[in-house]
Enzyme design. Structure first.
Site, short mmCIF file in Angstrom:
data_model
loop_
_atom_site.label_atom_id
_atom_site.label_comp_id
_atom_site.label_asym_id
_atom_site.label_seq_id
_atom_site.Cartn_x
_atom_site.Cartn_y
_atom_site.Cartn_z
N GLU A 149 18.18 98.94 61.84
CA GLU A 149 16.97 99.45 62.51
C GLU A 149 17.36 100.69 63.29
O GLU A 149 18.24 100.65 64.14
CB GLU A 149 16.43 98.37 63.45
CG GLU A 149 15.10 98.72 64.06
CD GLU A 149 14.49 97.50 64.80
OE1 GLU A 149 13.28 97.47 64.93
OE2 GLU A 149 15.26 96.61 65.22
N GLU A 207 16.29 96.12 79.57
CA GLU A 207 17.15 95.12 80.22
C GLU A 207 18.22 94.64 79.24
O GLU A 207 19.40 94.52 79.60
CB GLU A 207 16.30 93.93 80.68
CG GLU A 207 15.40 94.24 81.88
CD GLU A 207 14.18 95.07 81.51
OE1 GLU A 207 13.74 95.01 80.34
OE2 GLU A 207 13.67 95.81 82.38
#
Lengths: 366, 396, 366, 396
Positions: D234, D366
């Site tokens: 990806e 995060e």
């Protein structure tokens, strides 16, 4: 832009290794901290760097006894000096004063500097971002008179390169220091590893060295200074980051290394990103300067706006994440914080850099 | 006449009697404070015989203000804060009758200045990770170890000390609390120079220091519980007193107003952001006091300390940038030994460097965020393994 | 300052409870999201608030059929409206337009507003921080002509209070809408729970209501708006904070609640501090307004600079810490983000508030 | 002639032959792409018979550029990115010979557009927490569950799918990877409207969807390892293409230049800060590409995505403040179904809202900070209990 090379070549890496080795041998936190109680003279360290490694001659053309290198190589030296907060007048003498002398065409003084025998300082407040609109020193037939505050590394320089107001505008003079009519008064400095001094001239004999474009020479000197200051700043930032990373790995609290606490991890991740990206900005500035790419003006302003603040951030995180020990005189963190904060004010603040940048890229304030 | 009015009337009478009994013009500070202690007017909420009358603490202000009005000698400003603010309540709560009688009076009069021997280089934020050992030898304890961040150690006569008496139990359970005589020959106090050049604090080396068991406060192994009371009495400076433009922002605003040549228009919005944040912090402190006065105490103390540290650091850094070249100068690097810390005194460089300690001393900002997240917001505690294993086995 | 009361009284808490109860019954995320596809008319919700709880009449004196309350009570209503992102014209009609009418002395229209039968809107762009230097609407004997862009809640108002340029300067007129010569064109709005519209006048018949100080009346109206907007913003911020805190407690990832991750804990701790302190700023603004304390100008500027940005931060953290679900139409987070961001731009940006503040406290830009 | 030159010459010949064999003027896109596949010129680094020639990947550019120069049909821009970018390398690596032969050609030609059925509402950042169940029934699998954040699900013919085939083992070990036929009647695709008003993505409900075992990719229980390869392929959009002032900063700078009436001097330094940060990010991206080209790949991808998200959000928020009242207007709330996302297209309000997704999709900021801290900086991993206990017992 398409020609930019933001990486380091083999020769540059070799130069880095030599400088780092020498600094590791001769610089220690105790030596650095001692400068806060008793200002150091020109050290054996500088002689080693200047004579053995030739860093004083880097930017001086070969025909004048120099190395004929560019800002790309000088940047590597500046990075290493920043990493060690080394108390040497590389930036002030071998970059700023040297470029001023080069631009003015004073080959005689350059030869002396190249040999590493003497150092020079540009007699301009270290906070100045641009040549003075009206110099505080006047050039008259009776010599130079006037006062310049907060000149970096003036205390150890034997040559002062003095922008002075003459009858037809700015002139550039050299003065031998110490000498008649010239008083250099060291003052306590936020960063005593690059101490500042006040300089007073009272009918000091001088030699005029410019050939009509003193303003241009000073501007070029300050730009070279800004470009290489950014590399020094990423050296400071990188070392602070590494010290902090090492410390949080080995410091245990509550039965865990403090580097296992996620809030600490995320702050270090963000800092790693920042410091890494500052490296690209500083490198681009050095590369454009070396290639005489007209984008150097933008590149220098971008680097000056960004790298100084990153170095301060890294040094502040270094103190904070070391906790109490980072506040002590015996730990080196304070030396880095003082260098970082002083560097951020040197050659104009980041605010001034952004104002200059705005004019360059067509984004006027109002 | 309500009960409160009766108490007030009685107190006023006692103050009057004390003032009648002494000759303010001639009496020395220590003697007056001793008489005040004996009259139960030192801490009215302490028990009788311990300098108090067993009254609610609110009545103290009545005594203080009347004595102040009469020109009675007060404590020297800033002296023995640890003794009066931390040691005294701990002795009152955990001391035996004998200890209270013996220790509190010289503490109150200032004869015994106290310092605090809790922090250690290896412990940091993990306050219970005390490594200094106390080993029992008959009726005395022999203490060895190193303490740090001790203000007043070079002038104090007594110290409150926490030491490890059992390394085979989990770390919070093996500590014991002592009153240590700082004149013991095994106590070696060395100034600890810090980032500003000053030495506000000391390191204290303890080598075979002997403490009589009579100077143990609380039970053996109960030291953490005793120390917690002490630490809860530690008062942090709260940013933003009532007047506007106090503290760091006052310095930056003053520079902006008085030195027009420094006014870089690029810095103006940042100056105003700092001004706004300082004002908001001030209003928050005002509200906290109003809540306390209304009997609604809240958890804002931690928030105020966090904010105070953040603003002090940001604004002092900004002030140096505002000063530009002048920011490159420092006032004085001499290794001074100041009596107390003045965060906004001295030069801008000092302010900047000293403010770095605001987010470390008295609870780091990281610990305060944990406290807020866990105790105020009820989020889960950090995973830790050190609570249930013997101290000697904790990784460190 | 010594008289300031930053707490809430019992009466204020009762008013809060009533408003909160009504909003809880009648406002749902689905209803709010529907406003984005079809702009809502004046809702049953508003009629409940205005008639049953009298919020439309809060700032109107008793002798004019109002409640005669102050900004302290109105602030409680604004907080609750913010908490619910309720699509009601309280701020625009019951505060801003009402204060303009009060200052101008138009008792007749106020009586209608007090009854909750109609709402009014000040025909000024909702981004305006101060009365216009030159109004875009002209007042002539042939009626009002001109165009005003981006007027909040104009689409549902039946009375427009129009600052218009007359022969001798600014005048204040009322116009009935819809009406001859008056066109109100709703436009898609960032926050469709307080939609904006463009208003065009073409010889619209009007009534002049000011008695010479139209500028003062508009300024007072905008100041009251700024004061109460800050309270709305802390309502938005508080609710976003609570939603986020609830979510991180119950959302599990990697076998742990995400609220157990220290980076999340620390962000929420910081946000809690911010939101709490914004509350003090908003409350001080409301209190100084209520007591007609001259410090209200500073208080309003401080609150406007601080509270809007805190609300945006809280709403942004709400979206982020909800992860993907916070990006969806079905979760209410987006409604809060849109209100928070639109509120930050309303009645002047935080930058404008700080510029105004600088003049008040003697810190000129240059 | 070096080996590389020989390969290049051979490739050039093959391209010429392909171009000779077809009539570019008449041939349809799908037919040409089929012929190109059969000639081994689809992906030269794939094995022969699978659209490739088993050559190093660097030679692809030679083929692409020659065909482009000849005006040969290309893939429709933006179509089947998941098929070509993610499914194809996974099939090539894990597929059986039969699967490669059967699946890769229609994937390449665009006959089979693919979508990705990995994400689930309950999983979020915890990608392995897949709850959709696949139960074996003879030679087929029966799948039930819900997937989300699926772009192109409404147009795709095939999907790559991860489902749980064993709940009694730890969560990473009970997953299996399938190729799912999106035309199965048990597949229900519903648009998922998002914060901008658009529906870029879909929710996909799977009810008794039957997948032949022949469409299982990799072994049963090996799904996490297979999916990891897919996810590593990806590619995240990297902020700051080569030209200066691209992206969000270009929009803000344009507004500042073209609309002098918006220029609030209080905003100028902030504008310039954003400009500088965008330029620094751009230079960092340039350096990353130079490092890659010099054979020094680094971990900067995560850093670039973090920075891109942060800047896009900060600058688009700033742009709305710059626009002031105009920022209160939005362009269009219609529930559109865009073919692809244009982060800097449409109005400022859209840019602001859409940018909120930058720090969530494709790895939250995060998670990226964790990745940097743990994999790059070598800091300890987060404490977790879910790795070693059966999936069915993990708290969720």
């Amino acid at each position: 832009m398409t020609d930019a090379d933001l990486l380091y070549g083999d020769v540059e890496e070799e130069l880095r290794a030599s400088v780092r080795r020498l600094l590791a041998q001769r610089v220690s936190p105790a030596v650095l901290a001692a400068a806060y109680d008793e200002p150091a003279g020109l050290s054996a360290l500088w002689r080693g760097l200047a004579r053995d490694l030739g860093v004083a001659a880097l930017l001086i053309p070969e025909e004048l006894g120099g190395v004929g290198a560019t800002a790309r190589e000088a940047a590597v030296v500046a990075e290493e000096i920043g990493r060690a907060v080394a108390p040497v007048p590389f930036l002030t003498s071998s970059v700023i004063a040297t470029v001023a002398l080069l631009e003015a065409g004073d080959h005689e003084t350059l030869a002396v500097l190249a040999a590493g025998e003497a150092t020079a300082a540009l007699a301009l407040g270290f906070g100045a971002a641009a040549p003075p609109v009206a110099a505080t020193v006047k050039a008259t037939p009776a010599g130079l008179s006037g006062h310049v505050a907060t000149v970096a590394d003036a205390g150890t320089a034997t040559v002062l390169v003095v922008p002075a107001e003459g009858a037809d505008g700015l002139e550039l003079h050299t003065v031998t220091a110490p000498g008649p009519g010239t008083t250099v008064t060291p003052v306590p400095s936020l960063d005593m590893t690059r101490p500042v001094a006040d300089v007073a001239f009272d009918g000091a004999p001088s030699r005029r060295i410019d050939r009509g474009d003193a303003r241009g020479a000073v501007a070029e000197a300050l730009r070279a200074g800004a470009v290489l200051l950014a590399s020094e700043q990423i050296g400071v930032a990188s070392r602070c980051f590494e010290m902090t990373l090492d410390y949080v790995r080995q410091r245990y609290q509550f039965g865990r290394s403090i580097g296992s606490f996620q809030a600490v991890k995320h702050r270090l991740a963000d800092l790693w990103v920042e410091v890494g990206q500052a490296g690209a900005a500083a490198r681009y500035a050095a590369d454009t300067h070396a290639r005489r790419d007209p984008d150097v003006a933008v590149a220098a302003a971008v680097a000056q706006s960004y790298c100084g603040t990153v170095a301060v951030h890294a040094a502040e995180e270094c103190v904070q994440l070391h906790g109490g020990i980072g506040m002590t005189w015996e730990h080196p963190a304070h030396l880095y914080l003082k260098r970082a904060k002083a560097d951020q004010l040197a050659l104009g603040t980041p605010y001034e850099a952004r104002s200059a940048l705005a004019a360059l890229v067509g984004l006027p304030r109002a | 006449m309500t009960d409160d009015e009766a108490i007030s009337a009685d107190l006023a009478l006692r103050v009057e009697r004390l003032l009648d009994d002494v000759d303010l013009a001639r009496i020395g500070r220590e003697d007056f404070l001793g008489a005040r202690f004996d009259a139960g007017l030192a801490w009215v909420h302490f028990p009788p015989g311990c300098g108090g009358l067993g009254l609610p603490v609110e009545f103290q202000e009545l005594v203080d203000s009347r004595l102040r009005a009469a020109g009675a000698p007060e404590h020297l400003p800033g002296r023995n804060g640890i003794g009066r603010g931390m040691a005294a309540p701990t002795i009152a709560a955990f001391g035996t009758e004998e200890q209270k009688t013996r220790l509190l009076r010289p503490l109150w009069t200032g004869e015994h200045e106290y310092c605090q021997l809790f922090s250690e280089p290896g412990a940091g934020s993990d306050l219970a990770a005390v490594a200094a050992r106390a080993v029992r030898d008959g009726d005395t304890w022999v203490v060895n170890g190193q303490k740090v961040w001790t203000s007043s150690a070079h002038t104090a006569r007594r110290a409150i000390l926490v030491a490890r008496t059992d390394a085979d139990v989990p770390k919070h359970r093996g500590l014991t609390y002592f009153i240590c005589d700082m004149t013991d020959p095994g106590v070696d106090v060395r100034p600890l120079r810090q980032i500003t050049g000053e030495a506000e604090f000391n390191e204290v080396f303890l080598t075979d220091v002997r403490i009589p068991d009579a100077d143990r406060l609380g039970e053996v192994g109960e030291g953490w519980r005793v120390a917690t009371l002490t630490l809860n009495n530690e008062r942090v400076a709260i940013g933003g007193g009532v007047p506007r433009e106090q503290g760091m922002i006052g310095k930056a605003a003053q520079a902006w107003r008085e030195r027009p040549e420094l006014r870089d228009p690029a810095m103006h919005d940042e100056l105003m952001r700092h001004w706004v944040e300082a004002e908001v912090a001030r209003l928050s402190a005002v509200r906290m006091r109003q809540r306390l006065a209304a009997g609604q105490p809240g958890p804002e103390g931690s928030a105020m300390k966090l904010t105070f540290a953040r603003l002090a650091q940001a604004i002092s850094g900004f002030e140096l940038e505002l000063l530009g070249a002048d920011g490159l100068r420092y006032d004085d690097w001499t290794a001074r030994r100041p009596e107390s810390v003045d965060y906004t005194g001295r030069g801008a460089g000092y302010r900047y460097l000293r403010a770095k300690g605001n987010s470390i001393e008295g609870g780091t900002s990281e610990i305060l965020r944990n406290v807020i997240a866990e105790r105020v917001l009820g989020l889960p505690a950090e995973h830790r393994t050190d609570k249930d294993i013997p101290w000697k086995d904790v990784p460190r």
